[in-house]
Design an enzyme around this catalytic site. Structure first.
Site, mmCIF file in Angstrom:
data_model
loop_
_atom_site.group_PDB
_atom_site.id
_atom_site.type_symbol
_atom_site.label_atom_id
_atom_site.label_comp_id
_atom_site.label_asym_id
_atom_site.label_seq_id
_atom_site.Cartn_x
_atom_site.Cartn_y
_atom_site.Cartn_z
ATOM 1 N N ASP A 156 39.158 53.041 39.539
ATOM 2 C CA ASP A 156 40.300 53.970 39.584
ATOM 3 C C ASP A 156 41.481 53.278 38.915
ATOM 4 O OD1 ASP A 156 42.007 56.036 40.074
ATOM 5 O OD2 ASP A 156 42.052 55.817 42.260
ATOM 6 N N LYS A 157 41.432 53.247 37.599
ATOM 7 C CA LYS A 157 42.386 52.440 36.831
ATOM 8 C C LYS A 157 43.818 52.898 37.039
ATOM 9 C CE LYS A 157 39.144 51.306 33.107
ATOM 10 N NZ LYS A 157 39.181 49.877 32.773
ATOM 11 N N PHE A 211 40.629 48.580 28.661
ATOM 12 C CA PHE A 211 41.872 48.839 29.413
ATOM 13 C C PHE A 211 42.509 50.181 29.046
ATOM 14 C CE2 PHE A 211 42.920 43.973 29.837
ATOM 15 C CZ PHE A 211 41.852 43.831 30.694
ATOM 16 N N ASN A 253 36.563 42.988 26.767
ATOM 17 C CA ASN A 253 36.813 44.115 25.863
ATOM 18 C C ASN A 253 38.224 44.188 25.296
ATOM 19 O OD1 ASN A 253 34.130 45.060 26.303
ATOM 20 N ND2 ASN A 253 34.800 45.718 28.336
ATOM 21 N N THR A 254 39.003 43.139 25.501
ATOM 22 C CA THR A 254 40.321 43.023 24.864
ATOM 23 C C THR A 254 40.280 41.725 24.064
ATOM 24 O OG1 THR A 254 41.477 44.242 26.595
ATOM 25 C CG2 THR A 254 42.803 42.700 25.310
ATOM 26 N N ASN A 308 29.868 48.377 29.381
ATOM 27 C CA ASN A 308 31.112 49.080 29.041
ATOM 28 C C ASN A 308 31.975 48.252 28.107
ATOM 29 O OD1 ASN A 308 34.028 48.403 30.178
ATOM 30 N ND2 ASN A 308 32.547 47.505 31.601
ATOM 31 N N THR A 359 42.488 47.836 35.660
ATOM 32 C CA THR A 359 43.516 46.969 35.125
ATOM 33 C C THR A 359 44.567 47.803 34.412
ATOM 34 O OG1 THR A 359 42.051 45.072 34.913
ATOM 35 C CG2 THR A 359 43.985 45.085 33.463
ATOM 36 N N LYS A 373 40.962 36.597 38.226
ATOM 37 C CA LYS A 373 39.573 37.066 38.097
ATOM 38 C C LYS A 373 38.902 36.370 36.917
ATOM 39 C CE LYS A 373 36.757 41.253 38.017
ATOM 40 N NZ LYS A 373 36.779 42.704 38.227
ATOM 41 N N ASN A 412 43.929 39.523 35.393
ATOM 42 C CA ASN A 412 42.661 39.709 34.687
ATOM 43 C C ASN A 412 42.706 38.973 33.353
ATOM 44 O OD1 ASN A 412 40.327 40.517 33.495
ATOM 45 N ND2 ASN A 412 40.690 42.718 33.656
ATOM 46 N N GLY A 470 26.930 42.697 40.590
ATOM 47 C CA GLY A 470 25.510 42.948 40.878
ATOM 48 C C GLY A 470 25.185 43.240 42.323
ATOM 49 N N SER A 487 38.294 40.099 31.068
ATOM 50 C CA SER A 487 37.623 41.259 30.474
ATOM 51 C C SER A 487 37.156 40.893 29.071
ATOM 52 C CB SER A 487 38.573 42.448 30.393
ATOM 53 O OG SER A 487 37.991 43.424 29.540
ATOM 54 N N ASN A 527 33.828 39.020 36.628
ATOM 55 C CA ASN A 527 33.914 40.188 35.760
ATOM 56 C C ASN A 527 32.527 40.453 35.132
ATOM 57 O OD1 ASN A 527 35.115 42.236 34.083
ATOM 58 N ND2 ASN A 527 37.042 41.122 34.258
ATOM 59 N N GLY A 554 26.129 45.258 37.131
ATOM 60 C CA GLY A 554 25.016 45.803 37.899
ATOM 61 C C GLY A 554 23.944 44.762 38.179
ATOM 62 N N ALA A 580 38.003 46.422 40.514
ATOM 63 C CA ALA A 580 38.931 46.946 39.500
ATOM 64 C C ALA A 580 38.191 47.760 38.449
ATOM 65 C CB ALA A 580 39.657 45.792 38.830
HETATM 66 C C1 LIG Z 1 33.300 50.905 33.446
HETATM 67 C C2 LIG Z 1 33.838 49.622 33.983
HETATM 68 C C3 LIG Z 1 35.194 49.359 33.879
HETATM 69 C C4 LIG Z 1 35.719 48.157 34.389
HETATM 70 N N1 LIG Z 1 37.060 47.929 34.285
HETATM 71 C C5 LIG Z 1 37.570 46.784 34.796
HETATM 72 C C6 LIG Z 1 38.962 46.525 34.734
HETATM 73 O O1 LIG Z 1 39.752 47.347 34.242
HETATM 74 N N2 LIG Z 1 39.419 45.349 35.249
HETATM 75 C C7 LIG Z 1 38.588 44.423 35.815
HETATM 76 O O2 LIG Z 1 39.059 43.384 36.292
HETATM 77 N N3 LIG Z 1 37.258 44.651 35.910
HETATM 78 C C8 LIG Z 1 36.746 45.799 35.407
HETATM 79 N N4 LIG Z 1 35.397 46.025 35.502
HETATM 80 C C9 LIG Z 1 34.535 44.990 36.108
HETATM 81 C C10 LIG Z 1 34.256 45.267 37.585
HETATM 82 O O3 LIG Z 1 35.439 45.261 38.334
HETATM 83 C C11 LIG Z 1 33.278 44.201 38.134
HETATM 84 O O4 LIG Z 1 33.903 42.937 38.096
HETATM 85 C C12 LIG Z 1 31.990 44.104 37.339
HETATM 86 O O5 LIG Z 1 31.548 45.385 36.956
HETATM 87 C C13 LIG Z 1 30.875 43.411 38.121
HETATM 88 O O6 LIG Z 1 30.577 44.092 39.311
HETATM 89 P P1 LIG Z 1 29.346 45.146 39.443
HETATM 90 O O7 LIG Z 1 28.133 44.458 38.904
HETATM 91 O O8 LIG Z 1 29.281 45.483 40.887
HETATM 92 O O9 LIG Z 1 29.709 46.314 38.612
HETATM 93 C C14 LIG Z 1 34.857 47.217 35.004
HETATM 94 C C15 LIG Z 1 33.495 47.495 35.109
HETATM 95 C C16 LIG Z 1 32.977 48.681 34.618
HETATM 96 C C17 LIG Z 1 31.495 48.943 34.743
#
Ligand SMILES: Cc1cc2nc3c(=O)[nH]c(=O)nc-3n(C[C@H](O)[C@H](O)[C@H](O)COP(=O)(O)O)c2cc1C
Length: 336
Positions: free
Chosen positions: A59-60, A109, A171-172, A105, A80, A211, A166, A291, A169, A240, A262, A56
């Protein structure tokens, strides 16, 4: 897309993201899926062409379904999404930690709202599994969060193959408090009741997943599991982003906070998956994310008990090559 990566990686990260999406949209008719596919996975009543999906937040608004779908992901989680459009947090809100192969980040949302997403889903032709991640608007009081999740469920019920709730997150404001047992029970109960009603109305059952955050303590994760099982949730997505990966304190504070994703998240996300698998037993559906930067990491996450995995930051750094390598490692069957 792989050829464009070195250029994209020199641009400000959010600009690069928008350009990548635009490029995928333009190129959608010319993209080739990896030559290897499978193994298929059957999970919560859905058939996934292979175990690897796109997480997620990439491609929001589902602006790029057909382009991303053409790359060979078995599933894409859009959103999301929130009921009403909202701008998200002020920029800059996305940061590259290149050496660490990580991102921070605090997007918050940013999205065009549930009606827009519904229209995009209607128009796309890609036949893979479409997940929809649902959240709450920033200006909805946390006590009324359930209303927002329900509004999204209603607007998107006939268009989603599964929903991801979700509550994780960072960030909310206040969102992650919804993972505590009582709050989670309230949200899930409300969504379950509405889900049953919608199922009757549309003669269609859409699975609900939750999640979770990697920052929950073991006892909190176990309590969340109890609630999730009791409420009949179909699966868990773990994890997340994290606000407290050890060793990254300076990076968080110099960027003004946010969630880390990451390579540095790999250990904790794997640990959470292992704990969930141990708590929930062999059969409970779990999607592993966090990661995954290499095919080895993908294989390891599946071996540790994930039924499916999702990529985000690995895809940002490595492009479609990471998906192709992973599929190559997972099953040597040529694509039909
Ligand atoms: C820029 C950014 C935006 C994200 N936006 C969402 C989101 O809108 N909803 C959500 O459930 N996770 C969001 N995530 C979390 C990712 O879906 C994922 O759970 C998280 O980045 C861990 O995986 P990764 O280490 O492969 O990036 C976001 C991550 C990034 C980096």
């Amino acid at each position: 897309m792989s050829a464009a990566l070195p250029v994209l990686q020199r641009l400000p990260p959010e600009t690069a993201h928008h350009l990548a999406l635009r490029g995928l949209r333009v190129m959608r008719g010319h993209l080739k899926a990896p030559e290897r596919d499978g193994p298929e996975v059957e999970l919560f009543g859905l058939r996934f062409a292979n175990p690897v999906g796109l997480a997620a937040g990439f491609d929001k608004n589902a602006d790029c379904i057909d382009g991303l779908g053409a790359l060979g992901f078995s599933h894409i989680e859009f959103g999301t999404v929130t009921p009403r459009p909202q701008p998200g947090n002020p920029r800059p809100r996305l940061f590259r930690l290149r050496k660490a192969r990580a991102l921070i980040n605090r997007m918050g949302f940013n999205n065009h709202g549930a009606d827009y997403l519904a229209e995009r889903l209607r128009q796309a032709t890609w036949r893979g599994i479409r997940g929809v991640s649902i959240g709450k608007n920033a200006d909805t009081p946390i006590e009324r969060a359930a209303e927002d999740y329900i509004a999204c469920l209603r607007k998107l019920y006939t268009l989603a193959d599964y929903f991801a709730i979700n509550v994780s997150s960072p960030n909310t404001a206040g969102l992650r408090t919804l993972q505590a047992a009582d709050a989670l029970t309230g949200i899930l109960q409300a969504l379950r009741e509405e889900g049953l009603r919608l199922r009757e109305q549309h003669r269609r059952r859409v699975p609900l997943l939750v999640k979770l955050s990697p920052d929950l303590e073991s006892n909190e994760l176990q309590e969340a599991c109890e609630v999730i099982v009791r409420q009949g949730v179909d699966g868990i997505i773990a994890t997340n982003t994290s606000t407290r990966v050890p060793g990254f304190e300076a990076e968080y504070s110099s960027r003004g906070g946010g969630g880390l994703s990451g390579a540095p998240l790999e250990t904790r996300s794997l640990e959470v998956l292992q704990l969930l698998r141990k708590t929930l037993g062999a059969d409970f559906p779990i999607i592993g994310v966090g990661g995954l930067m290499s095919a080895d990491a993908v294989v390891a996450r599946l071996a540790a008990g994930a039924n499916l995995v999702q990529l985000y930051t690995g895809f940002v750094y490595r492009g479609p090559a990471l998906l192709a390598e992973s599929l190559q490692r997972l099953d040597p069957t040529p694509r039909r």
